[in-house]
Scaffold this motif. Sequence first.
Motif, mmCIF file in Angstrom:
data_model
loop_
_atom_site.group_PDB
_atom_site.id
_atom_site.type_symbol
_atom_site.label_atom_id
_atom_site.label_comp_id
_atom_site.label_asym_id
_atom_site.label_seq_id
_atom_site.Cartn_x
_atom_site.Cartn_y
_atom_site.Cartn_z
ATOM 1 N N LEU A 135 0.803 -1.232 0.000
ATOM 2 C CA LEU A 135 0.000 0.000 0.000
ATOM 3 C C LEU A 135 0.831 1.275 0.000
ATOM 4 C CD1 LEU A 135 -2.914 -0.867 2.471
ATOM 5 C CD2 LEU A 135 -2.890 -1.000 -0.036
ATOM 6 N N SER A 136 2.125 1.162 0.272
ATOM 7 C CA SER A 136 2.970 2.345 0.363
ATOM 8 C C SER A 136 3.189 2.985 -1.006
ATOM 9 C CB SER A 136 4.326 1.966 0.968
ATOM 10 O OG SER A 136 5.143 3.105 1.051
ATOM 11 N N ASP A 137 3.147 4.301 -1.029
ATOM 12 C CA ASP A 137 3.376 5.021 -2.281
ATOM 13 C C ASP A 137 4.844 5.381 -2.481
ATOM 14 O OD1 ASP A 137 3.516 6.893 -0.284
ATOM 15 O OD2 ASP A 137 2.126 8.316 -1.188
ATOM 16 N N THR A 169 3.364 -4.759 -7.192
ATOM 17 C CA THR A 169 2.002 -4.231 -7.098
ATOM 18 C C THR A 169 1.072 -4.782 -8.177
ATOM 19 O OG1 THR A 169 2.639 -2.280 -8.375
ATOM 20 C CG2 THR A 169 2.710 -2.099 -5.966
ATOM 21 N N ASP A 170 1.620 -5.479 -9.163
ATOM 22 C CA ASP A 170 0.774 -6.126 -10.167
ATOM 23 C C ASP A 170 0.169 -7.369 -9.517
ATOM 24 O OD1 ASP A 170 0.199 -8.241 -12.182
ATOM 25 O OD2 ASP A 170 0.749 -6.667 -13.598
ATOM 26 N N LEU A 171 -1.142 -7.349 -9.306
ATOM 27 C CA LEU A 171 -1.798 -8.437 -8.577
ATOM 28 C C LEU A 171 -1.625 -9.788 -9.270
ATOM 29 C CD1 LEU A 171 -5.004 -6.621 -7.369
ATOM 30 C CD2 LEU A 171 -3.066 -7.385 -5.989
ATOM 31 N N TRP A 172 -1.712 -9.817 -10.589
ATOM 32 C CA TRP A 172 -1.531 -11.076 -11.307
ATOM 33 C C TRP A 172 -0.122 -11.620 -11.108
ATOM 34 C CZ3 TRP A 172 -5.199 -14.118 -12.874
ATOM 35 C CH2 TRP A 172 -6.450 -13.576 -13.152
ATOM 36 N N GLU A 173 0.840 -10.727 -11.177
ATOM 37 C CA GLU A 173 2.228 -11.144 -10.991
ATOM 38 C C GLU A 173 2.444 -11.634 -9.560
ATOM 39 O OE1 GLU A 173 5.767 -12.292 -12.201
ATOM 40 O OE2 GLU A 173 4.287 -11.419 -13.552
#
Length: 186
Positions: free
Chosen positions: A44-46, A95-99
């Motif tokens: 969640l960190s930017d 951050t890529d959910l699929w990855e």
Amino acid sequence: MTEISDQSEKLAPAVERFILHWGDLGGQWGVNRSVAQIHALLYLSDKPLAAEEIAGTLGIARSNVSTSLKELAGWNLIRRVPVMGERRDFFVAETDLWEMVTRIAAGRKEREIDPALKALRECVTEAEGDPRIGAVASRRLKAMLDFTETLDGWYVQMLRVPHNTLAKLIRLGGRIVRYLPVKSET
């Protein structure tokens, strides 16, 4: 300490809630709660975070953070990134959910499914030459091996499917199931 401490006032309530929930889910999946909470914070960190900042934000011992970061890096869920003017290590999450899901599945396959397949193959081979093994046990061992090999083969096939196509297949799945005969469970 693996729970978020009073220092978590820096976090928005929704972020804190997600981190705590992800930590609980991690525990249910066999992942250390601290590891899961650190993953959630980084996800969640930017911006990239240093280990000291992670420890302070989550109220976790620095040594626990260090060990957890190594575990997350071993799963390829986070990576170290350089930050201009800093000598400390900073980390970001995939951050890529699929990855992310693909990497987790690959890690679980390597740690759980592959050894299970090896053991099942050895058991089936041993059972074939042992007159003490009954027909029922032999048949069930072969059935379990066949089932596990089928799932493993399906998983390997799915890895070759581009993520956007896989997403379409998953969404389509519910509609396809309506056309399949459904056996009543009674």
